[in-house]
Write a protein that holds these residues in place. Structure first.
Motif, PDB file in Angstrom:
ATOM      1  N   ALA A  57       0.820  -1.201   0.000  1.00  0.00           N
ATOM      2  CA  ALA A  57       0.000   0.000   0.000  1.00  0.00           C
ATOM      3  C   ALA A  57       0.859   1.257   0.000  1.00  0.00           C
ATOM      4  N   LEU A  58       0.266   2.359  -0.473  1.00  0.00           N
ATOM      5  CA  LEU A  58       0.873   3.672  -0.397  1.00  0.00           C
ATOM      6  C   LEU A  58       0.174   4.470   0.695  1.00  0.00           C
ATOM      7  N   GLU A  59       0.960   5.142   1.518  1.00  0.00           N
ATOM      8  CA  GLU A  59       0.393   6.031   2.534  1.00  0.00           C
ATOM      9  C   GLU A  59       1.071   7.384   2.414  1.00  0.00           C
TER      10      GLU A  59
ATOM     11  N   ALA B  94       9.343   0.054   4.876  1.00  0.00           N
ATOM     12  CA  ALA B  94       8.864   1.089   3.956  1.00  0.00           C
ATOM     13  C   ALA B  94       9.972   1.604   3.063  1.00  0.00           C
ATOM     14  N   ARG B  95       9.571   2.391   2.072  1.00  0.00           N
ATOM     15  CA  ARG B  95      10.505   3.196   1.302  1.00  0.00           C
ATOM     16  C   ARG B  95       9.780   4.483   0.913  1.00  0.00           C
ATOM     17  N   VAL B  96      10.544   5.542   0.699  1.00  0.00           N
ATOM     18  CA  VAL B  96       9.969   6.837   0.350  1.00  0.00           C
ATOM     19  C   VAL B  96       9.730   6.890  -1.154  1.00  0.00           C
TER      20      VAL B  96
ATOM     21  N   LEU C 103       4.865   7.113   1.349  1.00  0.00           N
ATOM     22  CA  LEU C 103       5.604   5.892   1.634  1.00  0.00           C
ATOM     23  C   LEU C 103       4.879   4.686   1.064  1.00  0.00           C
ATOM     24  N   ARG C 104       5.657   3.776   0.514  1.00  0.00           N
ATOM     25  CA  ARG C 104       5.124   2.448   0.186  1.00  0.00           C
ATOM     26  C   ARG C 104       5.544   1.550   1.342  1.00  0.00           C
TER      27      ARG C 104
END
Length: 253
Positions: A130-132, A188-190, A206-207
């Protein structure tokens, strides 16, 4: 008729010696591991530990990452104030919650570490996640601060300034973690940044994937039970001096 044999009486010193001997044996029999002197705290916890809550140690490096996030919110304060705020607002509650969920926490950490290794080995699998998008509050301060550190590690020291934001798709996209927030781990990663007027206004895309470990009946809005079950141990007195009286009392120090 044979004369009746009179019983032999011990002398008073002999009786006293027997009583003392029996007392010593009884004390030895009742003694247990809790009577053995503990090793110094610095020897019982991993190197770099500054405090521990229950069975959960906190390292200085981990505390400093969170304090850097606090510094973006309160730039006018001195570094010790940043450390104090980090302990009060997020670190001590998180450690207490982790301590009362220790077995489940360990399983979640293992799962998060495995997932992180998979994502680093097979970047294409990131599409499953997911993306947040949010700021320090919606993403959790620990995660927000750790994400910024991941960008600094890639050489983007001034990414919070609008003129220095890399174009879409140009971020290093390095996976980081697992980052522990209240009741869960995150890898996560940016994917993107949106600076505001100040570093505190920075928003990140973030993913990520979250690995929770709280019981279904656990109320994160009432942590008094977690505090009551978790003892605080101070390893570094300089950090211990930053802990408020509320937590010293609640955590049984």
């Amino acid at each position: 008729m044979m004369a009746r044999r009179m019983p032999t009486l011990r002398s008073a010193p002999a009786r006293a010696l027997s009583v003392l001997t029996l007392s010593a044996l009884a004390a030895a029999a009742c003694s247990g591991p809790e009577d053995t002197p503990l090793a110094p705290a610095s020897e019982r916890w991993p190197a770099g530990t500054v405090i521990a809550v229950g069975d959960q140690p906190l390292g200085l490096e981990e505390l400093q990452v969170i304090a850097r996030g606090v510094a973006a919110l309160f730039p006018g304060e001195v570094p010790r104030a940043h450390l104090r705020r980090a302990l009060k607002t997020t670190v001590l509650p998180r450690l207490a919650v982790a301590a009362v969920h220790s077995p489940a926490r360990a399983k979640a950490l293992t799962a998060a570490e495995q997932r992180l290794a998979e994502l680093r080995a097979e970047p294409a699998r990131s599409a499953e996640l997911a993306l947040e998008f949010g700021n320090w509050k919606s993403l959790d301060l620990e995660l927000w601060a750790a994400a910024q550190d991941s960008l600094r590690a890639a050489g983007l020291d001034d990414f919070a300034e609008p003129e220095n934001v890399p174009p879409a798709g140009a971020l290093p996209a390095a996976w980081f973690g697992p980052v522990e927030v209240l009741g869960e781990f995150v890898v996560a990663r940016v994917e993107g940044t949106r600076p505001g007027r100040t570093p505190a206004d920075l928003q990140l895309e973030l993913r990520l994937q979250r690995f929770g470990f709280l019981r279904d009946d656990f109320d994160i809005h009432d942590l008094r039970g977690a505090y009551a079950q978790s003892d605080l141990e101070i390893v570094d007195e300089e950090i211990g001096d930053l802990i408020s009286g509320f937590y010293l009392q609640q955590l049984g120090h």
